[in-house]
Design an enzyme around this catalytic site. Sequence first.
Site, mmCIF file in Angstrom:
data_model
loop_
_atom_site.group_PDB
_atom_site.id
_atom_site.type_symbol
_atom_site.label_atom_id
_atom_site.label_comp_id
_atom_site.label_asym_id
_atom_site.label_seq_id
_atom_site.Cartn_x
_atom_site.Cartn_y
_atom_site.Cartn_z
ATOM 1 N N ASP A 1 -0.811 4.555 14.517
ATOM 2 C CA ASP A 1 0.410 4.052 13.905
ATOM 3 C C ASP A 1 1.600 4.920 13.937
ATOM 4 O O ASP A 1 1.585 5.957 13.848
ATOM 5 C CB ASP A 1 0.266 3.579 12.565
ATOM 6 N N SER A 2 2.704 4.413 13.659
ATOM 7 C CA SER A 2 4.046 5.193 13.238
ATOM 8 C C SER A 2 3.660 5.963 12.105
ATOM 9 O O SER A 2 4.542 7.031 11.991
ATOM 10 C CB SER A 2 5.230 4.276 13.278
ATOM 11 N N CYS A 10 0.332 -0.731 14.641
ATOM 12 C CA CYS A 10 1.833 -0.739 14.394
ATOM 13 C C CYS A 10 2.510 -1.902 15.260
ATOM 14 O O CYS A 10 2.491 -1.955 16.546
ATOM 15 C CB CYS A 10 2.312 0.627 15.112
ATOM 16 N N GLU A 20 6.776 4.435 2.882
ATOM 17 C CA GLU A 20 6.447 5.674 3.399
ATOM 18 C C GLU A 20 6.857 6.849 2.067
ATOM 19 O O GLU A 20 6.295 7.798 2.155
ATOM 20 C CB GLU A 20 7.308 5.925 4.629
ATOM 21 N N CYS A 31 4.089 -6.440 9.939
ATOM 22 C CA CYS A 31 4.224 -4.872 9.792
ATOM 23 C C CYS A 31 3.191 -4.359 9.053
ATOM 24 O O CYS A 31 2.961 -4.827 7.971
ATOM 25 C CB CYS A 31 5.470 -4.445 9.259
ATOM 26 N N HIS A 38 2.769 -1.765 7.152
ATOM 27 C CA HIS A 38 3.037 -1.030 5.913
ATOM 28 C C HIS A 38 3.122 -2.227 4.928
ATOM 29 O O HIS A 38 3.032 -1.803 3.866
ATOM 30 C CB HIS A 38 4.622 -0.702 6.041
#
Lengths: 271, 271
Positions: free
Chosen positions: A9-10, A72, A151, A184, A186
């Site tokens: 993942d990013s 991701c 993040e 996404c 996240h």
Amino acid sequence: MNKAIGVIDSGVGGLTVAHELMRQLPKERLIYLGDTQRCPYGPRSKDEVKKFTWEMVEFLLEKDIKMLIVACNTATAFTLHELKEHLSIPVIGVIKPGARAAINGTKSSHIGVIGTEGTIRSDAYAKALKDINADLDVQSLACPSFVPMVEQGRLSGEQTEEVVGDSLLPLKQKRNLDTLILGCTHYPLIKDTIQLVMGDDVAIISSSEETAREASTILEFHGILYKGEETPLHQFYSTGQLEVFAKIAEGIFKEFINHFHSVTIEKATLR
Amino acid sequence: MNKAIGVIDSGVGGLTVAHELMRQLPKERLIYLGDTQRCPYGPRSKDEVKKFTWEMVEFLLEKDIKMLIVACNTATAFTLHELKEHLSIPVIGVIKPGARAAINGTKSSHIGVIGTEGTIRSDAYAKALKDINADLDVQSLACPSFVPMVEQGRLSGEQTEEVVGDSLLPLKQKRNLDTLILGCTHYPLIKDTIQLVMGDDVAIISSSEETAREASTILEFHGILYKGEETPLHQFYSTGQLEVFAKIAEGIFKEFINHFHSVTIEKATLR
């Protein structure tokens, strides 16, 4: 066969996929790599996302994984096709599983999708949905402020609610929308806030949950589920600072930490 | 590629899988074969179920199908492994999809399974569930009266409620059970009554819905989803009397009949 499942993942978003893998496939061993140093991928060019993704994939291939999960959405949109073509192990992205779950769930045939700029620009969800059923109405919306917020660990509270509320306004005004795909990985971390904003009549589809479920399907189909009795030792790697990464991982995995005693977090340097 | 997906069942139960395939994969063409003449399979011996299943498979292979779905739990329990080994096309059963959906859905880790005598005797669900997560508590119960009731078209009403209520009593007394797998494709036809008897706190998993979803996953994974624009012409075959079969099919497909104008029902004679 006790080879691991590789997850890339990013940044920390893919941890929601890892969490679901642990929950739905508790015997399987994971090796996770988050490119937190270069996160977010969403605003980057296709070529840059491709280059970074291949660097992550090579890092994991050296660890002899049996399956690769691109956790991701941006990387899935830009590289999945290529990765599937070049790798000899099964490769799973996060877009099709979310699309299929939405098709299974919707009654009104009006589906919303939120994601990063890159994912929405690629139109990958609308394509995946309409490839299967051309009659669906798909409303896509980029939410560029969500990934940086997550993040940084800002997962709830008044300010988060305000950002989410403002961002989702265009979708709230769509009538008949009964299903919203979190495009996404996240976003499951702020799922409660998203549900609050959208209201109870809209079903929220977490691509993380669905991807873990499809990983289970594909592992079984290929006869490579782990059947032994060893307790899995999961390995987590981050290219950036370990502190925030570890804190968010702890928040996500708290129910498992006591159960497994078995998570290592290390710094990764990509070539 | 406009090859069809082949679906076999002991009778009309698999029509619930066909219905979900039409809903979730509206472009795909189906060829369905129900062995209503020899239904139910549940009380039959393993060897007999194997013989009958292979006869159905051969009937469909001659029609050049691209995937086989064994939409009968009893046939899946006794023949899936063998079919996967011998056929060159992807073969999907109904047991693992239901098991995976239950694992995804349960919070209490206490899962109930109902099915025919054959399916429950084979212990296939408990094995599938525990193979993935050994910590699950699985309560299995055979409900031999359900299939004959459904094949006769008795899907609701006081008498049906009484039969379902009496049969499910042992499971109703289990505390913490939060998920019940309908381990027979006939049971979705009486799902409302089952939900009524079990109460709203128990999530009912329809293996039909989940199997269609996994068919979608496997078709996409193998790159054999139909991408053309032709409206599918579905073909349905029954080995027994067409009247009851057609009546139940009409009840299940009513939302699609106008949409497709394209369902044929014929008599099949197996060798």
